[in-house]
Scaffold this active site. Sequence first.
Site, PDB file in Angstrom:
ATOM      1  N   CYS A  62       0.857  -1.188   0.000  1.00 47.33           N
ATOM      2  CA  CYS A  62       0.000   0.000   0.000  1.00 47.33           C
ATOM      3  C   CYS A  62       0.888   1.232   0.000  1.00 47.33           C
ATOM      4  O   CYS A  62       1.461   1.600   1.019  1.00 47.33           O
ATOM      5  CB  CYS A  62      -0.921   0.005   1.213  1.00 47.33           C
ATOM      6  SG  CYS A  62      -1.932   1.488   1.320  1.00 47.33           S
TER       7      CYS A  62
ATOM      8  N   CYS B 277      -4.851   5.324  -5.095  1.00 44.87           N
ATOM      9  CA  CYS B 277      -4.222   4.028  -4.821  1.00 44.87           C
ATOM     10  C   CYS B 277      -2.792   4.101  -5.336  1.00 44.87           C
ATOM     11  O   CYS B 277      -2.560   4.171  -6.545  1.00 44.87           O
ATOM     12  CB  CYS B 277      -4.991   2.902  -5.501  1.00 44.87           C
ATOM     13  SG  CYS B 277      -4.253   1.267  -5.217  1.00 44.87           S
TER      14      CYS B 277
HETATM   15  N1  LIG Z   1      -4.392   1.896  -1.282  1.00 44.22           N
HETATM   16  C1  LIG Z   1      -3.220   1.134  -1.512  1.00 44.22           C
HETATM   17  C2  LIG Z   1      -3.368  -0.184  -2.127  1.00 44.22           C
HETATM   18  C3  LIG Z   1      -4.166  -1.112  -1.324  1.00 44.22           C
HETATM   19  C4  LIG Z   1      -4.064  -2.481  -1.857  1.00 44.22           C
HETATM   20  C5  LIG Z   1      -5.214  -3.329  -1.627  1.00 44.22           C
HETATM   21  N2  LIG Z   1      -6.500  -2.819  -2.029  1.00 44.22           N
HETATM   22  C6  LIG Z   1      -4.956  -4.719  -2.131  1.00 44.22           C
HETATM   23  O1  LIG Z   1      -4.066  -4.978  -2.941  1.00 44.22           O
HETATM   24  O2  LIG Z   1      -5.688  -5.603  -1.658  1.00 44.22           O
HETATM   25  C7  LIG Z   1      -2.114   1.925  -2.129  1.00 44.22           C
HETATM   26  O3  LIG Z   1      -2.058   3.118  -1.936  1.00 44.22           O
HETATM   27  O4  LIG Z   1      -1.239   1.350  -2.771  1.00 44.22           O
END
Ligand SMILES: N[C@H](CCC[C@H](N)C(=O)O)C(=O)O
Length: 296
Positions: free
Chosen positions: A80, A228
Site C-alpha cells: 500500500c 491508490c
Molecule cells: N491503497 C493502496 C493499495 C491497497 C491495496 C489493496 N486494495 C490490495 O491490494 O488488496 C495503495 O495506496 O497502494
Amino acid sequence: MGEAKVNGVPFLKMNGLGNQIIVADMRGRADRVTPAAAIAINATAGTKFDQIMAIHDPKTAGTAHYIEIINSDGSLAQACGNGMRCVVQFLASESGQKTFMFETVAGLLFGEEHEDGMITVDMGTPKLAWYDIPLAEEFADTRQIELQIGPIDAPVLHSPSVASMGNPHATFWVHDDVWNYALDRFGPMLENHPIFPERANISIAQVLTPDRIILRTWERGAGLTQACGTAACAAVVNGARTRRTARKATVTLPGGDLVVEWRADDHVVLTGPAEREWVGMLDPATGGWTRAEEAA
Ligand SMILES: N[C@H](CCC[C@H](N)C(=O)O)C(=O)O
C-alpha cells in the site's frame, strides 16, 4: 462504538491523497489487528478507512519495523503505497529520523521524508510473469491479456495490462474521460473475475501525454478510493512497457497527484504527500476505539 473506554494501542487517522488510512501502533505486542476489528472499525462513520497500516516490532535485522496491511474487508494486502507514506510521516514526526527500512509480507521497503514534507517510498520491483501476478491461466505476454467486460462485439473495457507491485493490478487503457466508466459496477466483477485467483485491484487509465496519466481505481478489498499508490505504480510500469508513457510520470488520481518513477535498477519509487488528521486509542481485537483530544 467510539464512546466506550478502550484499553488498546495508539492509532492515527491519516490519509494519502484522500486514501483513508489508519496507522495502528502495535509495537511491543505479539497480537495482530484482527479481521473482525478491521470490519468493526470500518463500520463506524468516523473511522471508515481503506487500509490499516499496523506497525509491529521488526522481524529481520536491519529493518526498523514490520508493517502489516489490512483492507477494510479484513483481508490482508501485500502493499500500500499511500499507507506507507503515512507510516513514514508518523514515524518521522515521532523520532526526527527521515529514512526508514521496513519489512512487509512482500519484502523490504525503503521510505524517506523530504525537507518539503513530501514522502518517497521505494515500492520494490514489479513482477510481470502471469504466475507472479497471479493469473489463473498462462499468458506469455502480460502487457495485454484477454479480458473484457460488456457486449462481446463492443466491449466497454478490454485487454488490460497486468502487473504485480506485491499486490495484483490490472490497468485498462481508455482514450476518453475515465469518469465515463461505471467503475463502481465493473470494479467488483473484475476484482473477482476467475482469471485473478487472488482477486485484483482494477484501474482505468487515460494517458494524456507520456508523462501524465489520469487514473481511477477500484481496490481489491476496499472498493472505490480517492487514490491508490500501488495502482499508480502499476500504471506507469504498464504504460512504459507498452510504450504509452515514459518511465517517469505524474499520475492524477481523484485525490490528487503522485509522481512515479520506474528506475533503471527496476525499482518503482512513489512520491507524494501524507496528512495526519487525528489520533485515538484502538482495541486491536474488537475494533473499539476512542478519540483523543489532540489538535491535529
Ligand atoms: N491503497 C493502496 C493499495 C491497497 C491495496 C489493496 N486494495 C490490495 O491490494 O488488496 C495503495 O495506496 O497502494
